[in-house]
Every structure is written in structure tokens, then in C-alpha cells.
Scaffold this motif. Structure first.
Motif, short mmCIF file in Angstrom:
data_model
loop_
_atom_site.label_atom_id
_atom_site.label_comp_id
_atom_site.label_asym_id
_atom_site.label_seq_id
_atom_site.Cartn_x
_atom_site.Cartn_y
_atom_site.Cartn_z
N ALA B 59 0.83 -1.21 0.00
CA ALA B 59 0.00 0.00 0.00
C ALA B 59 0.87 1.26 0.00
N ALA B 60 1.94 1.23 0.81
CA ALA B 60 2.81 2.40 0.89
C ALA B 60 3.44 2.69 -0.47
N LYS B 61 3.88 1.60 -1.12
CA LYS B 61 4.53 1.76 -2.42
C LYS B 61 3.53 2.29 -3.46
N ALA B 62 2.30 1.78 -3.37
CA ALA B 62 1.27 2.24 -4.30
C ALA B 62 1.05 3.75 -4.13
N ALA B 63 1.03 4.19 -2.87
CA ALA B 63 0.84 5.62 -2.60
C ALA B 63 1.99 6.42 -3.22
N TYR B 64 3.18 5.91 -3.02
CA TYR B 64 4.35 6.58 -3.59
C TYR B 64 4.25 6.61 -5.12
N GLY B 65 3.83 5.48 -5.70
CA GLY B 65 3.69 5.39 -7.16
C GLY B 65 2.77 6.46 -7.73
N GLU B 66 1.74 6.81 -6.93
CA GLU B 66 0.78 7.84 -7.38
C GLU B 66 1.45 9.18 -7.65
N ILE B 67 2.44 9.52 -6.87
CA ILE B 67 3.01 10.86 -6.99
C ILE B 67 4.46 10.86 -7.46
N ARG B 68 4.96 9.67 -7.79
CA ARG B 68 6.38 9.57 -8.14
C ARG B 68 6.76 10.52 -9.29
N SER B 69 5.98 10.50 -10.36
CA SER B 69 6.35 11.32 -11.52
C SER B 69 6.31 12.80 -11.17
N GLU B 70 5.35 13.15 -10.31
CA GLU B 70 5.26 14.55 -9.89
C GLU B 70 6.51 14.95 -9.10
N LEU B 71 6.93 14.07 -8.21
CA LEU B 71 8.13 14.34 -7.42
C LEU B 71 9.34 14.52 -8.32
N GLU B 72 9.42 13.62 -9.32
CA GLU B 72 10.58 13.68 -10.22
C GLU B 72 10.61 15.01 -10.97
N SER B 73 9.44 15.42 -11.46
CA SER B 73 9.42 16.66 -12.25
C SER B 73 9.68 17.89 -11.38
N HIS B 74 9.27 17.83 -10.12
CA HIS B 74 9.46 19.01 -9.27
C HIS B 74 10.82 19.04 -8.59
N PHE B 75 11.29 17.88 -8.17
CA PHE B 75 12.49 17.88 -7.33
C PHE B 75 13.69 17.16 -7.94
N GLY B 76 13.52 16.62 -9.12
CA GLY B 76 14.66 16.02 -9.81
C GLY B 76 14.77 14.52 -9.61
N LYS B 77 15.61 13.91 -10.44
CA LYS B 77 15.74 12.46 -10.45
C LYS B 77 16.43 11.93 -9.19
N ASP B 78 17.34 12.72 -8.62
CA ASP B 78 18.07 12.26 -7.43
C ASP B 78 17.11 11.88 -6.31
N VAL B 79 16.08 12.71 -6.17
CA VAL B 79 15.13 12.49 -5.09
C VAL B 79 14.38 11.18 -5.28
N THR B 80 13.86 10.96 -6.48
CA THR B 80 13.09 9.72 -6.70
C THR B 80 14.00 8.49 -6.64
N LYS B 81 15.22 8.68 -7.08
CA LYS B 81 16.15 7.54 -7.03
C LYS B 81 16.39 7.13 -5.58
N GLU B 82 16.65 8.11 -4.75
CA GLU B 82 16.87 7.83 -3.33
C GLU B 82 15.65 7.12 -2.73
N MET B 83 14.46 7.59 -3.11
CA MET B 83 13.25 6.98 -2.54
C MET B 83 13.00 5.60 -3.11
N ASP B 84 13.29 5.43 -4.40
CA ASP B 84 13.17 4.09 -4.99
C ASP B 84 14.04 3.11 -4.22
N ASP B 85 15.28 3.54 -3.95
CA ASP B 85 16.21 2.67 -3.25
C ASP B 85 15.70 2.34 -1.85
N ALA B 86 15.19 3.36 -1.17
CA ALA B 86 14.68 3.15 0.19
C ALA B 86 13.53 2.15 0.18
#
Lengths: 500, 255
Positions: B59-86
Motif C-alpha cells: 500500500a505504501a509503495k502504491a501511494a508513492y507510485g501515485e506521486i512519483r512522476s510529480e516528485l521527479e518533475s518538481h524535485f529532480g531524479k536524485d530524489v526519486t532515485k533515493e526513494m526508490d532505493d529506500a
């Protein structure tokens, strides 16, 4: 009938009206004890839809009236109450004018008294809710509507359209009453005696005038929000109803239709709206109706009205009934059923109709009963208004308790009470919450805080996850009259037990 | 006006309204809020899911999936990469710390744009409200480190910032002039207080504590779905008006 008796009658009516106004002015509710009331009160200092002061759709004329009243009283709560009271007093005139369609002046005055002292509506007339002002404007609107229906002149149409603009800018949820305006417009169009050209131009001009009066408050609202586009985005956001589960309170919108219907008609409309949950008033109203019915049955030779006058009566009755029906359907389906005040216009129209219809039987018994009824209702209504003025609402008691125990790091989880608690500046953190999981994550993040929850939160958590009683300890229960504080008339406060 | 006409009209309209209008508007009356923030709302959801025993990673991952692209476009790839890894490591504390770091970045983003569009009252106000929604979400994670007085001060700073935007007034009544300097001062105070608290978050490199330094590939208010709602409403109104007009004309021809 000019004469000494009639002069005395008029003097008495004026004195009673003044007494009503003065009594109300001295018993304005000093509380902003519900979410909506806080919204309105805050709007007097800063109008900001986004910050929900007030909530959509803005009620601009109501807020404007409240601001006007601040020249008289500094207190925003009383300023709004005073605006309501002022308009309600003024509504005696249109109620009288409408009643005169059916009865003699003295009976019309009785109908006014019955309508204005209806206990629950009387409390609305002196508290900072938009219903007070809206009910008053509704009567003005209905009167102008009946007038334009009787004689379709441009001036009369303008008056009705203007009043409808005022009504919508005061309380948009009374929109179904606009059906009356639409009916008059259609009937004017179908008038065969008039030339087609005139009908065309009239239809267009009339519709334009009605639209312009609506546009006026919408434009004012948009300007206050800093632009049409932003306002529309905002309205759409409100419409999405993110917090729908909150407005529901005890009665969720998922209530089966039959139960919803029964609760709306029996409880909100008749038992609370008409009788203020007083058995005495309910019995008296029933007696009056039965007595009138019996008299109508007995008396074969009623005074037969002139055909033209008869048509006038039927027109007014039909028009108002159609409006009321439209509103009833809407209030039943679209409004929060936990709050009886949404049935207030129906209660107002019903008591008016009952009064007028009863006295038209023209018998001493019924008239005496009606006067007795009015007196009883006035006594109970006045008592309720005084209670509203004196009694601390449950949520104020809760805020007071929280002030008494300014423990550091206390967090109170609540539902709609949160709005009032913040308004009252309680010295603890207040958090609105609905989902048990969010709550658990929240309190896990602050292990050294003292956690308090209100009854609604606790009940909902138990429903969501079947918690045992031992998870909480009851700190206190705060109560006020449920008629004056529906949904939040009883607020238990619990302390969360981390160890269990 | 004759009675049958009147009766038909009432009947017709009642049916029309009961059938068409009411179901659509049922439930429209509610305390909806236009100032929620998607990043913050999904955080609450994920934090709730991860806090459960055992944590609900799906469920947590699904929630993250909902906004992942938005995070990437606003805060850059480094941020989503770090979160993907986590998420891949299923490290609950790291995910939550990262996400809090994102919330701080979001606070900065909303403040920065609010400052940029300061003269556009409506937009600035909306952005400030979204910043506040972000702050309210972080609040429970601040109480252990910050005094009650400090929190009250921050709440007040948000109020002051809002007042600093000025107010157009209602029909011109209650008009207030904006104060850009006060606004800057207040949002700086808030950001400077909040951001150090989450400095350790996100494996070190998420919340940098530099106001205005976040990558900005998007103009403010890029949540296109919101704007679309307005467009949709407008379109529906226009279509309805045209339909009514056509219906009117066809009726006229017949009679």
C-alpha cells in the motif's frame, strides 16, 4: 375598517413587534459554537474562501450585513446575530402581506406571530448562522414572487429577481425556491393575449435581469478572491468534497433512503423544526389542525370568495407550495440530515400555512385555540432563546477544560470541534483526524505527548478497528442542549492509554 | 393564467428537477477543502501504512507510485532515485525520513513560487495554503524537538504571512494593502525553523536548507487536473446553454 378598535389593534401589534425586537437584541447568542458559525465570524475580519472564512459558496451579502452591524457592536458574533434579527423583524411585513391574501388583518398578524416565534427559527434569528437572514429574505422574496405572478409587470419582476439575488447571495442552498421565478417566467411566456414580440422581448429582458442580479454577488465574490479563474478552481475543489465524511456526523450520508426520509420529515421538519422537541407544542399544533378540520367539515356555507379573489389565493398557494416542494426534495437528498436547521424554511412555511388555514375556518373555538397556541409557542420559544443565550455550548466547556490543564505537549484529536477550539485559542495542539492509521502514525511520532480524543474520534476509531475500551480513559463529558447544538451537544473527552 | 397550465407546469418542472438536478448536486454541500497538498496527503497515507504491524509495503509503495512522476518533475531524479532505493531496501525509517525531506523541499517550492507570484493574490494565497498543509503534516514530527511556544509562533507566522498578502475586500469593504517585505520575513522564519529539524533526513542529501535552490522545471500551480476542473465546468455550462437554446428553438418551430 378604520376605527378606534382597529387603531388599538395596530398599536398592540406594533408594541408586540417592538418587544420581539428588543427581547432578541438582549438575547443575541454570544457563542460561535459550530464550524459554520466560526467560518462566518472569522469572515467579518478577513474574507477568505480558501481559508474557509466563510466556506464556499461565500454568503457575501450575509457577511456584508454582519460588517455593517459592526458599527453598532464590535463583537463579530453579536454583529451577525443582530443582522439576522434586523432582517427577521423586517420580514414581518412580507409575511403579513402574503397572509392578507387569505385573511383579515388581525388574523394575518396572528400568522406573523406564529411564524416569527417558531422556537427553532427564533433561535436562528439571534445566532451567527446565515439561516436567520436567509429565512427573512425568503419571505420577502416569496411576497415579491406572488406579486409578480398576480400581475406581470416589469417593475414587479425586477423586485422579485432582486430579492432572489439577495437570497442567493445570502444562502445558496435556498436555490430551489428559484423554481417560483422560473414558473412565473414560463407563465408570462405562455400568456396568449399578449403579442409575440412583447413576449419575446419580455422573456429575454426578464431572464437578463434575473441573471444580472445573480452575477452581482458572484462578481463580488470573485473580486474578493482575486479573480474569476482562481475562484472557479476553488469552488471545484470544495465541490470535490474531500471532507464529505466529516459533515455527516452521526447520520452518515449512507443512511438508507427510507430512514433518511422518515428522519427528515418526522424528526427534522416536524418534531424539531416545528415543535422544538416539545410534546406540548406538538399536541397543540395537532389539536389546532384537528379542530380546524372539524370546523371545515361542519360548516357547509363558508363565505364564498369572489372568483377573482379565489384565483388569487390559489395562485399564491400553488406557487409557494411548488417552491416548498422543490426545496423539500433538495433538502432531503442534498443536505446534511444531521442538522435540523436545513428544514427551517419548511417549518416556517408549514406553521404559516397551518395558522392561515386554521383561522380561515372563522370559528371562535379555532381562533381561541390559535391564540393559545401562539402564546404557548412564544413562551417555549422565548425560553429556548434565553437558554441559547445563557448556556455554555458543550464545545466551549471542552475548550474551557483544555485551558484549565495547560500541560505541555498535549495534543487533542477532534472532528469538527477543531474549528471552534482553534477559534477559541486553546493552549494545546488541536488536530482534526478521521483515519485510525494516520492517528497511529501521528502519535508514534510524538511518544512523550499526552494524547486526548473527543468522543466522535473515539467512536470512529472503534468502528474502524475494533479497539477495546481499555485503550482510553474518560476525562470528562460536556453537554449542552442538543436542539441548540445538534451533533456536538454531547462531547466526551478521552485520554489515550499508550501502555494498553 | 388558467389552472391546468399552472398544474402542468408544476408537474413538468418537478419531474425535471427531481430527475436531473438533484442527484447531481446531492452531497455537494460538504466541508471540502481546496487547500490540500497531494505530497502531504500521500505521505500521511504511507506513514499510516508503514506504521502498522507488520508494515504494509504494498500500500505504501502504491501511494508513492501515485506521486512519483510529480516528485521527479518538481524535485529532480536524485530524489526519486533515493526513494526508490529506500523502498527497494524496505527500510521504513529511511522511506519516512526521505519523504519528510521531500515535504521540506515542497515547503520551499510552495514558498518560492508564492513569493514569485506575490502580486497575484489568488495564486499566492493558494500556494501559501499548500505550504501550510505541508507544514501541518510535518508538525507531529516536530513536537518532540520544538517547544509548544515555538510551534505557536510558527502558526502565527503563517497567519501573518497570509495577512501580508493583503486582501481585495468584499465589495471593496475590508480592503488591505499587501506587504511583500513582511511576507518574505515570515516565510523565511518558518522555513529556517522547519528545515534544520529534518536535516538528517533523506540520507543526507534531500533537504538542503537553501531557500529557492530547488530545481524548478515547472511553473507554479502545475497541478493540471485542478485547472482542468475549471475548464470542464465552463464547458459543461456552455454546452448546457447551447442545448437549452436548441431545445427552445425546436419547441418554437413546432408550436
Amino acid at each position: 375598517m378604520p376605527g378606534k378598535r382597529s387603531q388599538i389593534g395596530w398599536a398592540a401589534a406594533v408594541v408586540l413587534g417592538l418587544a420581539y425586537a428588543v427581547f432578541g437584541a438582549y438575547h443575541l447568542s454570544p457563542w460561535a459554537a459550530a464550524w459554520d458559525e466560526v467560518d462566518f465570524v472569522l469572515a467579518l475580519d478577513r474574507f477568505d474562501l480558501l481559508a474557509m472564512q466563510p466556506h464556499a459558496p461565500g454568503y457575501p451579502y450575509f457577511i456584508l450585513g454582519g460588517r455593517l452591524m459592526r458599527f453598532i457592536t464590535e463583537d463579530p458574533v453579536r454583529a451577525l446575530g443582530l443582522w439576522n434579527l434586523l432582517l427577521v423583524c423586517s420580514s414581518a411585513y412580507p409575511i403579513y402581506r402574503i397572509a392578507r391574501r387569505w385573511t383579515a388583518p388581525v388574523y394575518a398578524c396572528l400568522a406573523v406571530a406564529l411564524t416569527l416565534t417558531l422556537p427553532m427559527n427564533w433561535t436562528l434569528a439571534v445566532r451567527p448562522m446565515s439561516e436567520g437572514a436567509a429565512l427573512a429574505i425568503l419571505w420577502w422574496y416569496l411576497w415579491t414572487l406572488v406579486r409578480v405572478c398576480e400581475k406581470g409587470t416589469g417593475g414587479r419582476w425586477l423586485a422579485a429577481a432582486f430579492m432572489f439575488g439577495l437570497l442567493m447571495g445570502t444562502r445558496l442552498s435556498y436555490a430551489p425556491f428559484g423554481l417560483g421565478l422560473l414558473l412565473v417566467w414560463i407563465l408570462a411566456w405562455r400568456e396568449r393575449e399578449v403579442s409575440l414580440r412583447l413576449r419575446y422581448s419580455r422573456a429575454i429582458l426578464w431572464a437578463g435581469a434575473a441573471a444580472a442580479f445573480q452575477l452581482l454577488w458572484v462578481a463580488g465574490l470573485a473580486a474578493a478572491e482575486g479573480g474569476i479563474r482562481g475562484t472557479m478552481v476553488l469552488m471545484a475543489g470544495f465541490g470535490e468534497g474531500h471532507f464529505t465524511q466529516w459533515g455527516g456526523g452521526v447520520a452518515q450520508s449512507g443512511l438508507p433512503f427510507r430512514e433518511r426520509f422518515v428522519r427528515f420529515v418526522a424528526d427534522n421538519w416536524l418534531w424539531s423544526g416545528m415543535s422544538a422537541q416539545s410534546a406540548l407544542l406538538a399536541v397543540m399544533a395537532g389539536l389546532l389542525a384537528i379542530a380546524a378540520l372539524v370546523m371545515y367539515g361542519k360548516k357547509k356555507s363558508r363565505a364564498v370568495a369572489h372568483p377573482k379573489r379565489r384565483e388569487q389565493m390559489l395562485t399564491a398557494a400553488g406557487l409557494i407550495a411548488a417552491c416548498a416542494l422543490a426545496y423539500a426534495v433538495w433538502a432531503l437528498l442534498g443536505q446534511n440530515i444531521a442538522k435540523p436547521r436545513h428544514a427551517a424554511p419548511l417549518a416556517s412555511l408549514t406553521i404559516f400555512a397551518l395558522g392561515v388555514w386554521a383561522v380561515r375556518s372563522r370559528t371562535r373555538t379555532v381562533t381561541a385555540l390559535a391564540v393559545l397556541f401562539a402564546a404557548g409557542q412564544t413562551a417555549i420559544g422565548a425560553h429556548l432563546v434565553m437558554l441559547q443565550h445563557d448556556q455554555w455550548p458543550a464545545v466551549y466547556q471542552l475548550a474551557d477544560r483544555l485551558k484549565d490543564h495547560p500541560a505541555p505537549r498535549t495534543v487533542v484529536y477532534t472532528w469538527e470541534e477543531e474549528r471552534v477550539l482553534r477559534y477559541l485559542n486553546v493552549p494545546v495542539q488541536t488536530v482534526p483526524i478521521f483515519t485510525y492509521e494516520y492517528f497511529m502514525a501521528d502519535i508514534a511520532a510524538q511518544p512523550s505527548s499526552r494524547i486526548l480524543l473527543t468522543g466522535s474520534v473515539w467512536e470512529e476509531f472503534r468502528r474502524q478497528s475494533g479497539l477495546p475500551e481499555s485503550k482510553v480513559r474518560l476525562v470528562g463529558v460536556f453537554r449542552s442542549d442538543p436542539r441548540l447544538d445538534p451533533v456536538y451537544g454531547t462531547i466526551p473527552l478521552y485520554e489515550w492509554n499508550r501502555e494498553q | 393564467m388558467n389552472k391546468p397550465t399552472f398544474r402542468t407546469a408544476i408537474l413538468l418542472l418537478s419531474i425535471l428537477i427531481a430527475a436531473g438536478l438533484f442527484p447531481a448536486s446531492a452531497g455537494a454541500y460538504s466541508y471540502g477543502s481546496a487547500n490540500t497538498e497531494a505530497v502531504a496527503e500521500t505521505f500521511k497515507l504511507a506513514a499510516g501504512k508503514l506504521n502498522a504491524e507488520p508494515p504494509d509495503w504494498t500500500a505504501a509503495k502504491a501511494a508513492y507510485g501515485e506521486i512519483r512522476s510529480e516528485l521527479e518533475s518538481h524535485f529532480g531524479k536524485d530524489v526519486t532515485k533515493e526513494m526508490d532505493d529506500a523502498f527497494a531496501a524496505q527500510d521504513k525509517n529511511r522511506v519516512l525520513a526521505d519523504w519528510k525531506g521531500v515535504l521540506v523541499l515542497n515547503l520551499d517550492r510552495r514558498f518560492t513560487y508564492a513569493e514569485q507570484v506575490f502580486t497575484d493574490y489568488n495564486q499566492a494565497k493558494t500556494l501559501l495554503a499548500k505550504a501550510r498543509a505541508t507544514y501541518e503534516t510535518l508538525k507531529p514530527y516536530m513536537t518532540e524537538q520544538v517547544s509548544d511556544q515555538k510551534l505557536a509562533e510558527l502558526d502565527q507566522a503563517f497567519e501573518d504571512a497570509l495577512n501580508a498578502l493583503g486582501n481585495p475586500g468584499l465589495f471593496g469593504v475590508g480592503k488591505k494593502e499587501p506587504n511583500p517585505d513582511l511576507f518574505k520575513q515570515k516565510i523565511k522564519l518558518i522555513y529556517d525553523t522547519v528545515s534544520p529539524l529534518f536535516q538528517e533526513a533523506g540520507g543526507g542529501n534531500m533537504a538542503t536548507g537553501e531557500p529557492g535552490a530547488s530545481p524548478a522545471p515547472h511553473p507554479p500551480m502545475t497541478q493540471t487536473n485542478k485547472t482542468n476542473t475549471a475548464v470542464t465546468i465552463g464547458a459543461v455550462v456552455i454546452v448546457a446553454a447551447v442545448a437549452a437554446l436548441l431545445y427552445w428553438r425546436s419547441r418554437r418551430r413546432k408550436s
